[in-house]
Write an enzyme that holds these catalytic residues in place. Structure first.
Site, PDB file in Angstrom:
ATOM      1  N   ASP A   1       0.839  -1.193   0.000  1.00 38.96           N
ATOM      2  CA  ASP A   1       0.000   0.000   0.000  1.00 38.96           C
ATOM      3  C   ASP A   1       0.875   1.244   0.000  1.00 38.96           C
ATOM      4  OD1 ASP A   1      -2.992   0.886   0.620  1.00 38.96           O
ATOM      5  OD2 ASP A   1      -1.635   2.191   1.746  1.00 38.96           O
TER       6      ASP A   1
ATOM      7  N   TYR B   1       3.100   9.956   0.716  1.00 35.96           N
ATOM      8  CA  TYR B   1       4.106   9.366   1.616  1.00 35.96           C
ATOM      9  C   TYR B   1       5.522   9.748   1.185  1.00 35.96           C
ATOM     10  CZ  TYR B   1       0.074   6.384   2.749  1.00 35.96           C
ATOM     11  OH  TYR B   1      -1.171   5.910   3.078  1.00 35.96           O
TER      12      TYR B   1
ATOM     13  N   LYS C   1      -2.253   5.975  -4.351  1.00 31.55           N
ATOM     14  CA  LYS C   1      -3.371   6.891  -4.134  1.00 31.55           C
ATOM     15  C   LYS C   1      -3.130   8.261  -4.767  1.00 31.55           C
ATOM     16  CE  LYS C   1      -3.792   4.626   0.341  1.00 31.55           C
ATOM     17  NZ  LYS C   1      -2.371   4.301   0.547  1.00 31.55           N
TER      18      LYS C   1
ATOM     19  N   HIS D   1      -7.349   9.371  -2.525  1.00 35.21           N
ATOM     20  CA  HIS D   1      -6.901   9.291  -1.132  1.00 35.21           C
ATOM     21  C   HIS D   1      -7.898   9.901  -0.145  1.00 35.21           C
ATOM     22  CE1 HIS D   1      -2.900   8.924   1.278  1.00 35.21           C
ATOM     23  NE2 HIS D   1      -3.932   8.629   2.025  1.00 35.21           N
TER      24      HIS D   1
END
Length: 333
Positions: free
Chosen positions: A61, A66, A95, A128
């Site tokens: 994931d 990030y 995402k 997201h």
């Protein structure tokens, strides 16, 4: 600066601060566990990905926000090169970030993620948040009051752009994250809908059991993935009085009964609800430990006990967007 976005997130997510948990990919379906990659210490993500693949994880994931997708990609490519795994054995999720909700920006955002991950396609691409932010380099554009600056976008328009990615072969399936049932309903009722959401990834643990939302999603054939299943104990914004799932005496008691850790009980709890679960860890021992959840079963009574802990306590409240027209958590579910 590294870490700035974490502070901006405040209570938002630690879905993938490091790694998630998924057992095996099965015919292009999500398994029951995976590994999530949020913001991990520099240089540790690649090693964690490699350790996870060695341990048997197939579901990873990721997310643009990030800011570590190239490290994830390096780990994946290294293991493919070693012949340990083939691309088609893996289930890779990423995402679309909030600053790319404008229709013309969606494809480029996906391509950026694919380039960073060194992949030709994603198995699943999620919106997201249902929140569009002002486009630009800032991940969290804020006004002078510290609230997020919205974009003039609509989730239905963004969804149309996501559907194009499927037709272009860039992604196998599309889904959503942090959507409430009213927002999902809007997508499902959209005139000319081409692809319905395959998955809704939401915060879920015994202090936020999400029973109504899970029941709703599953009734519509939308798989549910739980992030923060362990209560994200290492979140930077934790307050001294916050409840701790891993230290909860009743959870410890259930774990001792099964000769398991509290973390394993919390993961098993979701699996028995037919919810996909994505814990995070960069510790090889925990990465392996988190997979050992398929050799025991919680009793009906234990499941009921865990469900009774619900207090609608949210770790990832995305409070900088409370005034956004699409803020998802004003609704009951």
């Amino acid at each position: 600066m590294a870490g700035d976005w974490l502070q901006a997130l405040e209570p938002m997510f630690m879905t993938a601060k490091n790694i998630v948990l998924v057992k095996k990919k099965n015919n292009n379906n999500l398994g029951q566990g995976g590994i999530v990659f949020s913001k991990s210490p520099a240089g540790k993500v690649t090693a964690a990905v490699m350790a996870a693949i060695d341990a048997g994880y197939h579901h990873f994931d990721c997310a643009y926000v990030y800011q570590n997708e190239s490290e994830v990609g390096e780990g994946i490519q290294q293991k493919i090169k070693e012949g340990i795994v083939k691309r088609e054995d893996l289930f890779i999720v990423s995402k679309l970030w909030c600053t790319f909700h404008d229709k013309p920006l969606v494809k480029g955002a996906c391509q950026k993620t694919l380039a960073a991950l060194k992949l030709d396609y994603l198995d699943l691409y999620l919106m997201h948040w249902p929140l569009g932010f002002k486009p630009g380099d800032e991940l969290f554009p804020k006004d002078d009051k510290g609230m997020s600056i919205p974009s003039n976008t609509d989730i239905l328009q963004t969804w149309e752009a996501m559907e194009v990615l499927v037709d272009a072969g860039l992604v196998k399936a599309i889904g959503i994250s942090n959507f409430n049932h009213e927002q999902i309903e809007r997508i499902l009722n959209k005139p000319g809908l081409k692809y319905k959401p395959a998955n809704n990834q939401i915060e879920c643990h015994p202090y936020l059991t999400q029973e109504k939302l899970i029941k709703y999603c599953q009734s519509k054939g939308i798989a549910v993935t739980a992030y923060c299943p362990l209560g994200s104990p290492d979140r930077p914004w934790a307050k001294p009085g916050d409840p701790s799932l891993l230290d909860d005496p009743k959870i410890k008691e259930i774990a001792a009964k099964h000769n398991k850790t509290p973390a394993q009980v919390l993961l098993r709890f979701q699996i028995q609800r037919n919810v996909i679960v994505i814990p995070k860890s960069v510790t090889p021992q925990r990465i392996v430990e988190n997979l050992k959840v398929f050799d025991f079963e919680l009793t009906e009574e234990e499941m009921a006990t865990l469900l009774s802990f619900n207090r609608n306590w949210r770790i990832c409240a995305m409070s900088i967007s409370k005034t956004h027209k699409e803020y998802p958590f004003h609704a009951e579910y």
